[in-house]
Scaffold this motif. Structure first.
Motif: not given
Length: 163
Positions: A96-106
């Motif tokens: 979840v942490r990794t995915e949320e960081a990626r989605l915020r960046a994208r």
């Protein structure tokens, strides 16, 4: 790590006919949530706000958690349930942490607004598509669930639970 934890949980499992039925029902609900989510999701292309994404930020992970609870029930073993809980708690928190960081960046502010309201401002809303669930490889999770249940069934049979 997942295969090692699964093998250890299977080793500790003491499934019974009743635990297999009860756990199988719970696990099937988890897989149904995953299929529903996968049928709405266009990974890395948009912020999805339809289907279960209207209410849950991470319905695929929620479905996996429910499937894990189903496995723990089916295994009918406290050590197996502890292994499942530790594994899911650790790996899904990191995912979840990794995915949320990626989605915020994208997707930037669009994703932040979505997360504030777990459905947030409509981005793209669509109907469920089984074809999209297949594109998202959800059939692999279903095959994994069937395999795990066959392994639990084999263990129950080997342990004499059926007769």
């Amino acid at each position: 790590l997942g295969f090692v934890c699964a093998a250890a949980a299977w080793w500790f499992a003491q499934p019974t006919p009743a635990s297999l039925v009860a756990g199988g029902g719970v696990a099937a609900l988890g897989e149904a949530l995953r299929v529903w989510a996968a049928g709405h999701l266009h990974k890395s292309q948009e912020v999805t706000a339809s289907g279960p994404y209207r209410w849950l930020a991470h319905p695929l992970y929620a479905g996996s958690s429910v499937m894990g609870i189903g496995f723990a029930i089916g295994a009918a073993s406290v050590p197996a349930a502890i292994l499942v809980a530790v594994y899911l708690g650790t790996t899904l928190t990191a995912a979840v942490r990794t995915e949320e960081a990626r989605l915020r960046a994208r997707f930037g502010d669009q994703y932040v607004r979505y997360r504030r309201g777990a459905g947030g401002p409509p981005t793209v809303r669509r109907r469920f598509s089984l074809a999209q669930a297949i594109v998202n490889r959800e059939h692999r999770a279903l095959a994994g669930l069937v395999f795990v249940w066959l392994m639990l069934l084999a263990k129950a049979t080997y342990n004499g639970a059926f007769g």
